[in-house]
Design a protein around this motif. Structure first.
Motif, PDB file in Angstrom:
ATOM      1  N   ARG A 123      -0.324  -1.329  -4.016  1.00 55.55           N
ATOM      2  CA  ARG A 123      -0.109  -0.131  -4.844  1.00 55.55           C
ATOM      3  C   ARG A 123       0.499   1.000  -4.023  1.00 55.55           C
ATOM      4  NH1 ARG A 123      -5.012   1.727  -7.135  1.00 55.55           N
ATOM      5  NH2 ARG A 123      -6.246   0.321  -5.856  1.00 55.55           N
ATOM      6  N   LEU A 124       0.079   1.086  -2.737  1.00 56.37           N
ATOM      7  CA  LEU A 124       0.679   2.108  -1.870  1.00 56.37           C
ATOM      8  C   LEU A 124       2.167   1.803  -1.664  1.00 56.37           C
ATOM      9  CD1 LEU A 124       0.562   4.545   0.030  1.00 56.37           C
ATOM     10  CD2 LEU A 124      -0.310   3.030   1.817  1.00 56.37           C
ATOM     11  N   ASN A 125       2.482   0.538  -1.405  1.00 57.79           N
ATOM     12  CA  ASN A 125       3.887   0.157  -1.207  1.00 57.79           C
ATOM     13  C   ASN A 125       4.725   0.437  -2.459  1.00 57.79           C
ATOM     14  OD1 ASN A 125       3.485  -0.700   1.404  1.00 57.79           O
ATOM     15  ND2 ASN A 125       3.286  -2.881   0.889  1.00 57.79           N
ATOM     16  N   ARG A 126       4.113   0.280  -3.624  1.00 56.78           N
ATOM     17  CA  ARG A 126       4.853   0.472  -4.888  1.00 56.78           C
ATOM     18  C   ARG A 126       4.964   1.956  -5.253  1.00 56.78           C
ATOM     19  NH1 ARG A 126       1.538  -1.673  -9.677  1.00 56.78           N
ATOM     20  NH2 ARG A 126       0.508   0.298  -9.209  1.00 56.78           N
ATOM     21  N   ASP A 127       3.816   2.675  -5.148  1.00 57.86           N
ATOM     22  CA  ASP A 127       3.771   4.053  -5.669  1.00 57.86           C
ATOM     23  C   ASP A 127       4.070   5.105  -4.601  1.00 57.86           C
ATOM     24  OD1 ASP A 127       3.035   2.756  -7.969  1.00 57.86           O
ATOM     25  OD2 ASP A 127       0.889   3.140  -7.715  1.00 57.86           O
ATOM     26  N   PRO A 136      -0.858  -7.953   0.798  1.00 61.81           N
ATOM     27  CA  PRO A 136       0.434  -7.330   0.488  1.00 61.81           C
ATOM     28  C   PRO A 136       1.017  -7.824  -0.835  1.00 61.81           C
ATOM     29  CG  PRO A 136       0.734  -9.058   2.124  1.00 61.81           C
ATOM     30  CD  PRO A 136      -0.752  -8.977   1.850  1.00 61.81           C
ATOM     31  N   SER A 137       0.478  -8.936  -1.364  1.00 58.29           N
ATOM     32  CA  SER A 137       1.105  -9.523  -2.557  1.00 58.29           C
ATOM     33  C   SER A 137       0.225  -9.470  -3.813  1.00 58.29           C
ATOM     34  CB  SER A 137       1.506 -10.983  -2.270  1.00 58.29           C
ATOM     35  OG  SER A 137       0.446 -11.646  -1.638  1.00 58.29           O
ATOM     36  N   ASP A 138      -1.049  -9.088  -3.668  1.00 52.90           N
ATOM     37  CA  ASP A 138      -1.933  -8.972  -4.827  1.00 52.90           C
ATOM     38  C   ASP A 138      -1.674  -7.621  -5.510  1.00 52.90           C
ATOM     39  OD1 ASP A 138      -4.002  -8.405  -6.537  1.00 52.90           O
ATOM     40  OD2 ASP A 138      -5.597  -9.051  -5.195  1.00 52.90           O
ATOM     41  N   GLY A 139      -1.199  -7.660  -6.745  1.00 54.69           N
ATOM     42  CA  GLY A 139      -0.798  -6.448  -7.468  1.00 54.69           C
ATOM     43  C   GLY A 139      -1.887  -5.401  -7.612  1.00 54.69           C
ATOM     44  N   ASP A 140      -3.166  -5.798  -7.429  1.00 48.76           N
ATOM     45  CA  ASP A 140      -4.260  -4.827  -7.548  1.00 48.76           C
ATOM     46  C   ASP A 140      -4.670  -4.238  -6.196  1.00 48.76           C
ATOM     47  OD1 ASP A 140      -4.504  -5.072 -10.258  1.00 48.76           O
ATOM     48  OD2 ASP A 140      -5.838  -6.818 -10.112  1.00 48.76           O
ATOM     49  N   GLN A 197      -5.655  10.176   2.116  1.00 48.13           N
ATOM     50  CA  GLN A 197      -4.410  10.165   1.331  1.00 48.13           C
ATOM     51  C   GLN A 197      -3.254   9.643   2.188  1.00 48.13           C
ATOM     52  OE1 GLN A 197      -4.528  11.180  -1.945  1.00 48.13           O
ATOM     53  NE2 GLN A 197      -2.421  10.469  -2.244  1.00 48.13           N
ATOM     54  N   ALA A 198      -2.673   8.545   1.762  1.00 42.06           N
ATOM     55  CA  ALA A 198      -1.544   7.969   2.507  1.00 42.06           C
ATOM     56  C   ALA A 198      -0.258   8.178   1.722  1.00 42.06           C
ATOM     57  CB  ALA A 198      -1.774   6.484   2.729  1.00 42.06           C
ATOM     58  N   THR A 199       0.823   8.456   2.456  1.00 44.50           N
ATOM     59  CA  THR A 199       2.128   8.642   1.819  1.00 44.50           C
ATOM     60  C   THR A 199       3.184   7.914   2.644  1.00 44.50           C
ATOM     61  OG1 THR A 199       1.411  10.835   1.099  1.00 44.50           O
ATOM     62  CG2 THR A 199       3.770  10.388   0.980  1.00 44.50           C
ATOM     63  N   LEU A 200       4.063   7.206   1.948  1.00 45.20           N
ATOM     64  CA  LEU A 200       5.154   6.485   2.614  1.00 45.20           C
ATOM     65  C   LEU A 200       6.479   7.146   2.240  1.00 45.20           C
ATOM     66  CD1 LEU A 200       4.071   2.791   1.804  1.00 45.20           C
ATOM     67  CD2 LEU A 200       3.517   4.152   3.817  1.00 45.20           C
ATOM     68  N   THR A 201       7.338   7.297   3.234  1.00 45.60           N
ATOM     69  CA  THR A 201       8.660   7.881   2.952  1.00 45.60           C
ATOM     70  C   THR A 201       9.755   6.910   3.406  1.00 45.60           C
ATOM     71  OG1 THR A 201       8.576   9.004   5.086  1.00 45.60           O
ATOM     72  CG2 THR A 201       7.906  10.286   3.159  1.00 45.60           C
ATOM     73  N   GLY A 202      10.984   7.209   3.029  1.00 44.08           N
ATOM     74  CA  GLY A 202      12.144   6.459   3.518  1.00 44.08           C
ATOM     75  C   GLY A 202      12.139   4.978   3.193  1.00 44.08           C
TER      76      GLY A 202
END
Ligand code: FAD
Ligand code: MG
Length: 332
Positions: free
Chosen positions: A72-76, A63-67, A147-152
């Motif tokens: 990336r999913l949490n960020r983008d 969860p903490s490695d930027g790569d 394809q994963a997508t996070l909302t809210g």
């Protein structure tokens, strides 16, 4: 000079050759923020492949490695995932639903707020937790193929399931290499693969919360994953003198606090074992028993803070408490 180099090379090669002659190859390394050990009988290749696979999963799921893909999913908020991340996510979402949300892989904002990621611990206010709880819940995660997508505002944390998934991936490698016996300890998630080389069952120690170098119980098993969740390794003591552990009750955002000291789940499927050890810890004794009766394709051992131990019917006969006591039997 050449002769000296040959002697040095031979000396360096000796320990591996000796281990190989014995049929046993071992390795230990740090991954997923924990110490892991691998012992395989009859295949050096499997040991190498298992380490490579776990290090790959670490890079995908941290969860903490930027790569990492999870970062990336949490960020983008949307990402095409690798097969491993997609399959872990799909299985985890199913287990979140089956446990009625006791397992919740969207708790990252809350875990972070308590300081369990940065190790800068703090007790959040009730208002802050209520605000962050609005960002959690698996209804905010969509997975369509890869394809994963996070909302809210949702953000994922696979810490409760990743080691179990790693155990399943290791088992797949061992089967491919036709290994008959292997014992892996992936930071408290143990894969007891096959049987011991002499054909007998493996003995897996369940860590004593008072002294993690010793055991409160020993379990005999074969071809199982034994995943343990406890509140005694990752925790902090607040200014109020209370102990706050890293396992969060998703309904409140507070560390689970229901007199459970540790839960070990024993199951052929590592992802399920890891997921359920966390979920049963959150549920507490009574709800865990009810869940077992309803879903019992697994077994479990629960240690409460008064020292009492309960164990489900499928494994109680294979469990020995080191204090000579007996566990309370939980029937289906
Ligand atoms: P488990 O009970 O299996 O899992 C508990 C963990 O899951 C908690 O620590 C929390 O992260 C999360 N969680 C809490 N409550 C719930 C719940 N109700 N439902 C679902 N999840 C919950 N930590 C670091 O501090 N530094 C690192 O560099 C780091 N790297 C990591 C890399 C990877 C690939 C992964 C998967 C995790 C990493 N972590 C890191 C997190 C840390 O390893 C986790 O705390 C650990 O996985 C806990 O596992 P456990 O078996 O002790 O407990
Ligand atoms: Mg777990």
């Amino acid at each position: 000079m050449k002769k000296l180099r040959t002697i040095i090379l031979l000396l360096c090669a000796l320990p591996l050759c000796f281990a190989g002659c014995q049929g046993e190859t071992s390795d230990s390394f740090f991954a997923m923020d924990t110490y892991m050990s691998v012992k395989v009988y009859g295949s050096e290749q499997a040991v190498k492949d298992i380490r490579t696979k776990i290090e790959t999963l670490d890079r995908l799921l941290s969860p903490s490695d930027g790569d990492s893909e999870i970062f990336r999913l949490n960020r983008d908020k949307t990402l095409a995932l690798s097969d491993d991340t997609a399959s872990l996510l799909q299985r985890s979402l199913q287990l979140c639903r089956e446990t009625d949300g006791a397992l919740d892989i969207t708790l990252f904002p809350i875990v972070e707020e308590w300081g369990f990621i940065s190790k800068e611990y703090r007790i959040p206010t009730r208002e802050r937790l209520d605000k962050l709880l609005e960002q959690t819940g698996t209804d905010k995660v969509q997975l369509s193929g890869s394809q994963a997508t996070l909302t809210g505002g949702a953000r994922l944390d696979c810490g409760a399931v990743a080691k179990g998934y790693a155990a399943d991936a290791a088992a797949e490698i061992l089967r491919k290499e036709q290994v008959g016996a292997a014992l892996l300890n992936l930071g408290g998630t143990v894969l007891a693969f096959g049987s011991k080389p002499d054909g007998s069952e493996w003995s897996v120690g369940l860590a004593d919360p008072q002294d993690s170098a010793s055991y409160f119980a020993v379990l005999r098993c074969r071809d199982k994953v034994v995943a343990t969740s406890g509140g005694y390794e990752r925790y902090f003591i607040g200014d109020d003198g209370k102990k706050y552990c890293h396992i969060i009750d998703p309904s409140t955002g507070m560390p689970a606090d229901n007199h459970v000291t540790s839960v070990s789940v024993i199951c052929a499927d590592g992802t399920e074992a890891d997921a359920l050890s966390t979920a049963l810890f959150v549920m507490g004794s009574e709800k865990a028993e009810a869940y077992y009766r309803e879903h019992g394709v697994f077994d479990y051992v629960m240690l409460l803070d008064d020292g009492s131990v309960s164990a489900s019917e499928g494994i109680i006969g294979s469990l020995q408490l080191t204090n000579g006591g007996t566990a309370r039997r939980i029937d289906r």
